[in-house]
Motif scaffolding. Structure first.
Motif, mmCIF file in Angstrom:
data_model
loop_
_atom_site.group_PDB
_atom_site.id
_atom_site.type_symbol
_atom_site.label_atom_id
_atom_site.label_comp_id
_atom_site.label_asym_id
_atom_site.label_seq_id
_atom_site.Cartn_x
_atom_site.Cartn_y
_atom_site.Cartn_z
ATOM 1 N N SER A 199 -12.809 1.274 -1.964
ATOM 2 C CA SER A 199 -11.428 1.032 -1.547
ATOM 3 C C SER A 199 -11.167 -0.437 -1.226
ATOM 4 C CB SER A 199 -11.090 1.902 -0.345
ATOM 5 O OG SER A 199 -12.019 1.673 0.668
ATOM 6 N N ARG A 248 1.349 4.714 -3.135
ATOM 7 C CA ARG A 248 0.655 5.701 -2.312
ATOM 8 C C ARG A 248 -0.455 6.407 -3.070
ATOM 9 N NH1 ARG A 248 5.848 8.179 -0.028
ATOM 10 N NH2 ARG A 248 6.529 6.439 -1.279
ATOM 11 N N LEU A 258 -3.777 5.050 -2.111
ATOM 12 C CA LEU A 258 -4.226 5.516 -0.798
ATOM 13 C C LEU A 258 -4.680 6.969 -0.874
ATOM 14 C CD1 LEU A 258 -4.329 4.466 2.132
ATOM 15 C CD2 LEU A 258 -2.151 5.590 2.494
ATOM 16 N N ASN A 259 -3.849 7.785 -1.551
ATOM 17 C CA ASN A 259 -4.212 9.195 -1.718
ATOM 18 C C ASN A 259 -5.514 9.323 -2.487
ATOM 19 O OD1 ASN A 259 -1.967 9.966 -0.369
ATOM 20 N ND2 ASN A 259 -0.722 10.224 -2.219
ATOM 21 N N GLU A 300 0.838 -1.197 0.000
ATOM 22 C CA GLU A 300 0.000 0.000 0.000
ATOM 23 C C GLU A 300 0.876 1.251 0.000
ATOM 24 O OE1 GLU A 300 -3.784 -0.375 0.632
ATOM 25 O OE2 GLU A 300 -3.358 1.337 -0.648
ATOM 26 N N TRP A 301 1.942 1.195 0.809
ATOM 27 C CA TRP A 301 2.822 2.343 0.938
ATOM 28 C C TRP A 301 3.560 2.626 -0.356
ATOM 29 C CZ3 TRP A 301 2.780 6.320 3.735
ATOM 30 C CH2 TRP A 301 3.911 7.136 3.879
ATOM 31 N N LEU A 320 -7.545 -0.505 7.575
ATOM 32 C CA LEU A 320 -7.591 0.552 6.566
ATOM 33 C C LEU A 320 -8.926 1.276 6.596
ATOM 34 C CD1 LEU A 320 -5.996 1.604 3.958
ATOM 35 C CD2 LEU A 320 -7.622 0.225 2.715
#
Lengths: 220, 220
Positions: free
Chosen positions: A67, A19, A22-23, A15-16, A103
């Protein structure tokens, strides 16, 4: 157990690394809230608690569907096969459920914060509301993870996930809305403790069923 | 030929229960009056639906255990028959509500949850049709069948009882039996009618399953 932890760690890392996803989710949440705010054209605190509550959970539902739906759909086929050769299906579903619950919790809390800023916050019993948020995001995330696994096998999975998940999520959403409404009104906690227990039970059913069924899904 | 007796029994029971429902003496209750006769149609059809859908889930589990495609065919046909009885049940309920509550659809918790229950099974049928491969279709839809059924239980049996706003007879007690004041006069029609409708469903299922088998045999 360590394998589950490793898998959760892997989810966090991947996930990181992307990004933008996620953003994107955060921006999706923020824009939805802003659209609602603009279309209601309200000043802070004008909207009635009933509508405030319903609107909040609808936003969270859609953010969740968008998501969490990607949990299996985004994974390339080859990569899934690779996981399956490394870990047991039970571990995979457990790690995915835990990760997406976390999350979802994060998303819901950020959403709540932003929503309160623009739409006001009529909640009287904030600790209880947060407990509801935690239970709700766990339940929504675990149901959506399993349904995403089901939908990912079909060709048009992105529309299918909505069709499959909404009817399954509605009963849960009804209980969630009822609980959070009581928290907003600041009722005596003993009055709706049994509703919270029902929510917990629905979560337990969903998690148990997906834990049992996932190995069969994996084999196909 | 040798297994004909239960079809004759089915027709006999249904003729008896329809005539009995329309002609027998019924208890006089306030508000309900003659509409109490709907008990023999509406409630019995719901019972038949629950029995048929439960059988469908049993066969879905059997399919997941054994991987025999026949079990899946039986499972989907039971779900189809269950959906048919569900629609009949919702229609008879709406007709009854038109007389007793003043409007066919008043958003009663029970009406809403039955509508959601139907949505779940429509989603199941959509999911089935969107998958191409026979084995995959069977497996994925069996998984969704079990999952949806688990989500259905709180919807049909727990949630409507938790609300105080439902006007549906039997609310706050055993389903239908309390407020209807079931007496022996009603029982002698009610229980045979449940058996009759269920047998009709099973008959329908057996015909459809045979049709499917012939189709697959012809395709091969």
């Amino acid at each position: 157990m360590t394998q589950i932890l490793t898998l959760i760690g892997k989810e966090f890392r991947s996930e990181w690394r992307q990004r933008y996803a996620l953003n994107g989710m955060l921006l999706y949440l923020a824009s939805t809230i802003f659209v609602c705010y603009m279309s209601f054209n309200v000043k802070v605190g004008v909207i009635k608690p009933l509508a405030w509550n319903a609107l909040f959970w609808i936003i969270i539902l859609f953010a969740g569907v968008n998501s969490v739906a990607k949990s299996f759909i985004q994974e390339a086929n080859g990569r899934l096969l690779y996981y399956y050769s490394l870990a047991k299906p039970e571990q995979i579903i457990a790690s995915k459920t835990i990760y997406y619950s976390l999350l979802m919790m994060g998303l819901t809390l950020v959403g709540l914060l932003f929503y309160s800023v623009v739409m006001g916050n009529p909640v009287n019993d904030i600790p209880m509301f947060l407990v509801t948020v935690i239970l709700a995001s766990t339940g929504l995330a675990s149901a959506l993870t399993m349904l995403s696994g089901i939908a990912s096998k079909a060709p048009n999975s992105s529309t299918l996930i909505a069709v499959l998940s909404f009817p399954v999520l509605i009963p849960m959403l009804l209980v969630i809305i009822k609980c959070s409404r009581n928290a907003i009104d600041g009722l005596d906690r003993a009055v709706y403790l049994d509703q919270m227990a029902t929510l917990l039970c629905i979560n337990a059913i969903i998690i148990a069923v997906s834990y049992l069924l996932f190995p069969y899904l994996w084999r196909s | 030929m040798k297994k004909k007796w239960w079809k004759i029994l089915c027709v006999a029971i249904l003729i008896y229960s329809i005539l009995g429902a329309l002609l027998f003496d019924v208890p006089r209750l306030a508000i309900l009056n003659e509409t109490i006769r709907n008990l023999h149609f509406h409630v019995t059809m719901w019972f038949a639906m629950i029995i048929l859908l439960t059988t469908s889930v049993v066969y879905a589990i059997k399919y997941l255990m054994s991987n025999k495609i026949e079990h899946d065919q039986i499972s989907v046909e039971f779900a189809n028959a269950g959906v048919l009885f569900g629609m009949l049940g919702i229609t008879t309920g709406a007709i009854w509500a038109g007389f007793t509550w003043g409007e066919p659809w008043s958003g009663d918790p029970k009406q809403n949850s039955s509508a959601i229950a139907l949505l779940i099974y429509f989603a199941y049928l959509v999911l089935r049709n969107s998958l191409e491969d026979q084995q995959q279709k069977a497996r994925i839809s069996s998984i969704y069948n079990v999952f949806a059924y688990a989500a259905l239980i709180p919807l049909l049996f727990i949630l409507p009882r938790m609300t105080d706003s439902s006007l549906h007879p039997g609310n706050g007690g055993n389903p239908g039996f309390n407020a209807y004041d079931m007496d022996s006069k009603l029982r002698i029609v009610f229980y045979p009618a449940v058996i009759g409708w269920t047998l009709l469903g099973v008959w329908l299922v057996s015909l459809r399953v045979r049709m499917r088998r012939i189709k697959t045999a012809l395709e091969d």
